[in-house]
Design an enzyme around this catalytic site. Structure first.
Site, PDB file in Angstrom:
ATOM      1  N   ASP A 208      50.148  34.123  28.751  1.00 51.44           N
ATOM      2  CA  ASP A 208      50.991  34.930  29.083  1.00 51.44           C
ATOM      3  C   ASP A 208      52.214  33.979  29.868  1.00 51.44           C
ATOM      4  O   ASP A 208      52.404  34.228  31.052  1.00 51.44           O
ATOM      5  CB  ASP A 208      50.541  35.980  29.962  1.00 51.44           C
ATOM      6  CG  ASP A 208      51.685  37.069  30.776  1.00 51.44           C
ATOM      7  OD1 ASP A 208      52.607  37.107  29.971  1.00 51.44           O
ATOM      8  OD2 ASP A 208      51.684  37.058  31.819  1.00 51.44           O
ATOM      9  N   GLU A 452      40.253  32.809  31.604  1.00 46.86           N
ATOM     10  CA  GLU A 452      40.217  34.210  30.780  1.00 46.86           C
ATOM     11  C   GLU A 452      39.750  34.024  29.236  1.00 46.86           C
ATOM     12  O   GLU A 452      40.324  34.440  28.250  1.00 46.86           O
ATOM     13  CB  GLU A 452      41.367  35.110  30.892  1.00 46.86           C
ATOM     14  CG  GLU A 452      41.390  35.632  32.537  1.00 46.86           C
ATOM     15  CD  GLU A 452      42.341  36.655  32.450  1.00 46.86           C
ATOM     16  OE1 GLU A 452      43.116  37.173  31.391  1.00 46.86           O
ATOM     17  OE2 GLU A 452      42.633  37.223  33.489  1.00 46.86           O
ATOM     18  N   TYR A 505      43.057  43.301  37.986  1.00 49.44           N
ATOM     19  CA  TYR A 505      44.386  43.829  38.240  1.00 49.44           C
ATOM     20  C   TYR A 505      44.224  45.669  38.356  1.00 49.44           C
ATOM     21  O   TYR A 505      44.712  46.111  37.501  1.00 49.44           O
ATOM     22  CB  TYR A 505      45.477  43.685  37.144  1.00 49.44           C
ATOM     23  CG  TYR A 505      45.975  42.202  37.340  1.00 49.44           C
ATOM     24  CD1 TYR A 505      46.887  41.735  37.919  1.00 49.44           C
ATOM     25  CD2 TYR A 505      45.308  41.212  36.498  1.00 49.44           C
ATOM     26  CE1 TYR A 505      47.225  40.311  38.179  1.00 49.44           C
ATOM     27  CE2 TYR A 505      45.699  39.824  36.572  1.00 49.44           C
ATOM     28  CZ  TYR A 505      46.674  39.582  37.439  1.00 49.44           C
ATOM     29  OH  TYR A 505      47.196  38.206  37.405  1.00 49.44           O
TER      30      TYR A 505
HETATM   31  C1  GCB Z   1      45.931  37.124  33.514  1.00 45.75           C
HETATM   32  C2  GCB Z   1      46.387  35.848  33.074  1.00 45.75           C
HETATM   33  C3  GCB Z   1      47.725  35.437  33.729  1.00 45.75           C
HETATM   34  C4  GCB Z   1      48.672  36.577  33.360  1.00 45.75           C
HETATM   35  C5  GCB Z   1      48.374  37.666  34.217  1.00 45.75           C
HETATM   36  C6  GCB Z   1      49.512  38.940  34.328  1.00 45.75           C
HETATM   37  O1  GCB Z   1      44.885  37.743  33.720  1.00 45.75           O
HETATM   38  O2  GCB Z   1      45.485  35.110  33.609  1.00 45.75           O
HETATM   39  O3  GCB Z   1      48.215  34.282  32.708  1.00 45.75           O
HETATM   40  O4  GCB Z   1      50.033  36.289  33.512  1.00 45.75           O
HETATM   41  O5  GCB Z   1      47.060  37.980  34.030  1.00 45.75           O
HETATM   42  O6  GCB Z   1      50.331  39.147  34.681  1.00 45.75           O
HETATM   43  O7  GCB Z   1      49.146  39.485  33.026  1.00 45.75           O
END
Ligand code: GCB
Length: 647
Positions: A208, A452, A505
């Site tokens: 990402d 991840e 998240y």
């Molecule tokens: C994650 C990733 C990171 C992303 C983030 C997101 O788990 O490790 O690279 O930018 O989530 O904001 O989705």
């Protein structure tokens, strides 16, 4: 890592293994420094540039663009180095370009470098993304597979061939990712001419952030004598008031050599010395290296001067190299992370090397600004998500006491084919390069081998077991982790890591909009992971996107209020768990950053607590308040700070 429970013999074994491992890597990768025997010429500035837009991207090789001046084989534009090339022009095809680009620069080399046959001249590229080939005066001198890490080649003999000509350096860089690169990617050609123009293809990536490309870090020419200090490895520890610097010096190009090693304190006073290439320097009344906000004077560095007197067939040489050395120990228990035998709690951030216009290009003003912001908010640590950062950044961390989890570019390992041997072997090579470059940084306290990965897939077990064991063999003095977002019960690599790092998240990717799920789900997450593995845990990512200036109360997703409440809800749980086994929290992310275009990204990822231009969102003040409070509870604040503090 060094464990306080197992002193003495274990430490000696560790050191022996580290020095053995250092020997396995063929040469050193010491950061180029000026000294009485070494000169550095930085080649930052404008280079000539051309993207090879031919259909197969191979015209540059077919027409041998490296053989003559780039401007003689076609049009060129100015390109700053270091910088990503993507955002420099108004041309969308260059922003999204995939394939070979060509850089060229002519350099006038000091006459003494040429006339003195006892001088070794080296070209060093701090990093170029992804695959690079370097020519000097039309002759290939090296190639390198991978971004984010330096590579070098000796070029003295080529420069000497025709001293009347300026030295012409050509570097071709290709950003194509494959299932075997780190990070992995794949090219997809789409032939449906009813929907796509002829020759249409895309690069699929599984991470990402924008795949910025080009020469990202400074290119240098530097000199050493032909008999020179090639590598230094230091491992430190202490007992009571006495520090110990275990060191090994590797020498190249000498038939006979003597070494003088002098350790000096901050004021330049000698505190220990030796004439052996391998040994232990004892420092009475040692000043330990402490993290920021854990001690009144964090980041204490000694200077280790290595003076080599050597001879070879050509002549006698003196080479001098000075390495900054922080004396500290690192260890983990089942519930704690210890620095200098005291519990350390990571209250920090995840970062990216990312900014407007420069992309991933090295930029001192940005780096210094970021350190000021880190210190302003009371952050004591960061993870180099998702690739190694410039070594100059680690030097800043050493000096300011900012603790680093050093992550390799193993991000986006999602396709089962990226677990095959070719990928694993490359990953092992990258860990070799990373440890070789960063092993002497006091700020680096842990290696992260991936972010991840699809760690629930069956081949992940062999892959991570091999990778983690290899990394521990390279450096038995630091813990090793990888960052998981897999299900705790199905994660194949977790049994092999020293510290569990988890990204999650809640109320964002899961149950979007439902802030009320956070306390329960986060609590369950921690209990499950700790219950299964009994290892200390870092919440290595959490957060929410906030478009700066977007507000709503009650909070709604993408507003600054929603981001704030996500953080506060998580903090409540962290406060319970840090009394048990939670050893850190790293916000995702320090600042907004660019990504590929997509329906979940509004001109990039907006989970920064600062904007991409480094202005605070409301969440930054929440973190500042919290981090200073944590520092007040867990550390010893420098006398010049008062809580609540405004630096
Ligand atoms: C994650 C990733 C990171 C992303 C983030 C997101 O788990 O490790 O690279 O930018 O989530 O904001 O989705």
């Amino acid at each position: 890592m060094l464990s306080p429970e197992r002193p003495g013999q274990f430490r000696v074994l560790c050191l022996f293994a580290l020095f053995e491992a250092a020997c396995l890597l063929d040469t050193g990768m010491l950061f180029p420094r000026e000294s009485s025997s070494r000169e550095v010429k930085e080649l930052s500035g404008l280079w000539s540039f051309r993207a090879d837009k031919s259909p197969d991207r191979n015209l540059g090789f077919d027409k041998a663009w490296y053989k003559s001046r780039l401007r003689e084989t076609g049009p060129v534009i100015d390109m700053p180095v270091p910088a990503s090339y993507n955002d420099i022009t108004q041309d969308p095809t260059l922003r999204d370009f995939i394939g070979w680009v060509w850089y060229e620069r002519e350099v006038v080399v000091p006459a003494r470098w040429i006339t003195d046959e006892g001088t070794r001249v080296v070209i060093r590229v701090g990093s170029a993304h992804y695959y690079s080939i370097v020519w000097v005066n039309g002759v290939k001198v090296t190639e390198h597979n991978g971004g984010h890490l330096p590579f070098e080649a000796e070029v003295g003999s080529l420069i000497r061939k025709d001293p009347t000509q300026p030295c012409r350096i050509t570097i071709a860089v290709n950003n194509t990712l494959t299932l075997e690169t780190l990070p992995p990617g794949s090219i997809q050609h789409i032939d449906d001419i009813t929907k796509y123009p002829k020759g249409f293809f895309v690069q699929n990536i599984y991470f990402d952030f924008f795949n910025y490309a080009g020469i990202h870090r400074p290119v240098l020419l530097y000199t050493t004598p032909t008999a020179y200090v090639d590598d230094i490895t230091v491992v430190t520890d202490f007992l009571d008031n006495t520090g110990r610097v275990n060191y090994k010096v590797s020498v190249q190009g000498a038939t006979t050599a003597t070494v003088k090693v002098t350790l000096m304190d901050k004021d330049g006073h000698c505190v220990a010395s030796s004439t052996e290439p391998f040994g232990v320097l004892k420092v009475v009344d040692v000043n330990l290296w402490w993290p920021y906000l854990m001690h009144e004077s964090p980041g204490y560095l000694y200077s280790m001067e290595v003076r080599l007197m050597a001879a070879n067939e050509r002549s006698t040489h003196e080479d001098v190299y000075t390495l900054p050395v922080g004396i500290r120990t690192v260890s983990v228990t089942s519930t704690q992370f210890l620095i200098n035998k005291k519990p350390f709690y990571f209250h920090g951030v995840n970062k990216h090397e990312d900014s407007d216009i420069r992309g991933k290009g090295f930029d001192w003003p940005l780096i210094v600004k970021d350190f000021n912001l880190l210190k302003w908010m009371g952050a004591n640590s960061f993870r180099t998500s998702h690739y190694p950062y410039a070594e100059e950044i680690l030097q800043m961390c050493d000096r300011h006491g900012i603790v680093v989890i050093d992550e390799c570019p193993g991000v986006g390992i999602k396709d089962i084919r990226s677990f095959r041997n070719a990928s694993l072997n490359h990953h092992l090579d990258v860990m070799d390069e990373l440890v070789r470059r960063d092993k002497n940084h006091a700020s680096v306290v842990m290696w992260s081998v991936a972010n991840e990965p699809a760690s629930e897939m069956p081949p992940a077990e062999f892959y991570f077991k091999t990778l983690i064991q290899h990394t521990k063999a390279l450096d038995p003095t630091r813990p090793v982790t990888y960052v998981s977002n897999s299900h705790y019960a199905r994660d194949k690599g977790a049994p092999y890591v020293d510290v569990i790092c988890i990204n999650s998240y809640f109320s964002w990717y899961h149950d979007p909009g439902h802030l009320e799920v956070i306390p329960l789900q986060l609590n369950t997450q921690f209990e499950n992971w700790y219950g299964k593995y009994q290892k200390p845990i870092i919440q290595s990512e959490y957060g929410a996107d906030a478009v700066p200036g977007l507000h709503s109360d009650p909070p709604m997703m993408f507003t600054e209020e929603y981001q704030k409440v996500v953080l506060q809800s998580c903090h409540n749980v962290f406060d319970q768990k840090r009394k048990q086994y939670l050893i850190g929290e790293l916000i995702w992310n320090f600042a907004d950053f660019m990504t590929v275009q997509g329906i979940t990204r509004v001109v990039g990822n907006k989970k920064g607590v600062f904007t991409r231009q480094r202005q605070p969102k409301a969440a930054a003040f929440i973190l500042k308040e919290r981090y200073w409070r944590l520092a007040n509870e867990t550390g010893r604040l420098p006398p010049w700070t008062k809580y609540p503090c405004s630096l």
